[in-house]
Scaffold this active site. Sequence first.
Site, mmCIF file in Angstrom:
data_model
loop_
_atom_site.group_PDB
_atom_site.id
_atom_site.type_symbol
_atom_site.label_atom_id
_atom_site.label_comp_id
_atom_site.label_asym_id
_atom_site.label_seq_id
_atom_site.Cartn_x
_atom_site.Cartn_y
_atom_site.Cartn_z
ATOM 1 N N ASP A 379 0.800 -1.142 -0.088
ATOM 2 C CA ASP A 379 0.188 -0.239 -0.047
ATOM 3 C C ASP A 379 0.897 1.177 -0.122
ATOM 4 O OD1 ASP A 379 -2.405 1.619 0.377
ATOM 5 O OD2 ASP A 379 -1.475 1.909 2.457
ATOM 6 N N ASP A 573 -1.333 -0.741 6.264
ATOM 7 C CA ASP A 573 -1.456 -0.323 7.539
ATOM 8 C C ASP A 573 -2.444 -0.895 8.374
ATOM 9 O OD1 ASP A 573 -3.842 0.599 6.613
ATOM 10 O OD2 ASP A 573 -3.221 2.824 6.518
#
Length: 685
Positions: A379, A573
């Site tokens: 990401d 995350d």
Amino acid sequence: MKEEMDNHKGHEMHGTHEDHGDHSGHEGHSGGQHSHHEHMVADFKKRFFVSIVFTVPILFLSPMLRKLFGVEDLLRFSGDSYLLFALASFVFFYGGWPFLKGLVTEVKAKLPGMMTLIGLAISTAYIYSSVVVFGLPGKVFFWELVTLVDIMLLGHWIEMRSVMGASRALEELAKLMPSNAHKLLEDGSTVEVAVEDIKVGDRILVKPGEKLPVDGVVVEGVSSVNESMLTGESLPITKREKDQVIGGSINGEGSLVVEIKKTGKDSYLSQVVKLVREAQESKSKSQDLASRAALWLTFIALGAGGITMFVWLFFTTKNFAYALERTVTVMVITCPHALGLAVPLVVAVSTAISAKNGLLIRNRAAFEHARNIQAVIFDKTGTLTEGKFGVTDTIVLDEKYSKEELINLAASVEANSEHPIARGVVASAVKTMPVKEFSSITGRGAQGVVDGRKVLVVSPGYLKEKGKEVKNETIGKLSAQGKTVVFVIVDDEVKGALALADRIRKESKDTVARLREMGIRSIMLTGDNKQVASWVAEEIGIDEVFAEVLPHEKADKVKEVKGRGLVVAMTGDGVNDAPALALADVGIAIGAGTDVAIETADIVLVRSNPLDVVKILDLARVTYSKMVQNLIWATGYNALAIPLAAGALYSFGIVLSPAAGAVLMSLSTVIVAVNARMLKIKGEN
């Protein structure tokens, strides 16, 4: 966090003795697995030393040893064989008790293994020798019996200490936590209170040099905090308002007022200790492999023992006593102690290394699968980038100004604004100066007087409105990359431009390069537009980019990459990326401080450092390599030793006694243990 821990309940490590009956009824007790392990370590230690004390007179009383050293008439007296029997009986029942109970437990479970072999070996030696004492012609094997018990007790004691060792340092750290804290009262005064009396929402004062007693958020003050013992981050980290701090870290030069967010078992340190402990006790696929190997070795040993007895009795002129000696030796030599240690010791060492480096393993099976990773999907925001707006490029249009001076002038004006662009400029400045006559230019920027000069920080739209044209090829390229460009005007002249974007972490480029060296493909996943994504990918060398991906589409992209036949790790995350983390072969959550308890991840990286992805994959590879090395040594050793123990080289004068078999077996255990201790990852000292 509780759910996270529950995922591992019921999994036990092969070779840590939960399965051999010496702890019946303890599983439900409030002390838990760890306190029971401590009890087991103490128990094996005590049994070992007591057995050693009784072994000394047994050695002096044993006819075979007295003959070996030419002192047959020394210590000879009427009834010496009965005294020898009594002493050996004590060692057999007291020292051998864990193995005898383990034999019964394994047989009842129909899973014969290491404890079965040890139990059979010492039982065979004891029963036969006892019968000899009371009339059957033959030799006694009491000294071989007690030395075997001693060696096995020592090996199990060392093993359990090794397995316990990984979380010991963390627990010692927990013990060093401050017992008191300076609680702030409403009138601004402080009172000394016990840490256990602090509640979530309370505010405490942490003075320079003190340890933070609990997890919280800084509400006042600036200081550097050393978190190295907790996260592995070597450099002190500057903490200011709204930053999270971890209990157990050491405050530096400034005072901090901290609002409590987590206490007790919910604290970061408690979570880490639990994760380490659960990782130790979770059963891995490699351990299942070791268990299966031990099971087959049990059948081989029993079969080899039976064949040995049959051959020596019916195809040689040797008597039953000699045939039994060969059979006992086979049983001793094939005890898969090294095999039982091969995986647990590597697990213990790798768990300790991972915890020390801030790499928390929640799922050992997934961790071991990480050695096969062929592609890592990152990401972008918060993983490869800092997740914070900042100045990436400074273009000077007047040589009288330096880049630093331009940023400082712009930041001085923007310091009075709460706009994200303004905060990004301020965060990138070295210093700010006082501003007079500050005013906001609606939708276009801000202005003010700095050091006697009128300074404006404005958008391209403002220049267009005022008919000011700036021709600069670099500015055009930066805009094409999707960066936000603002112009700095001093005394009505455009002196430069600042390009802002989510800043790339300095470790990201090195991470991608290291993964490429390992033969692993790097893929970036982001919701940003294609221009920004292309810029980030080009800067750090990403192999493939998925841009403009909505949060609910991330899992589909993981599925797409897996559909190519690649083994995929997803790194994010752990919040917006949860479905993708769950779908990947290995989910790696990257996040600092108290946000480590991310439900869907298999592995949690405490520091927000993408290089730790390389570390965890490297650790997975070297860990598996060590497991394979140990398994090969343990099984290879047995394959070689069984024929020698059976007497295959008898015609060449090579005969292994039960004691020699025990010594060689112990040597293989030492080699396996030393090999496990040599496990390291790149960057480790």
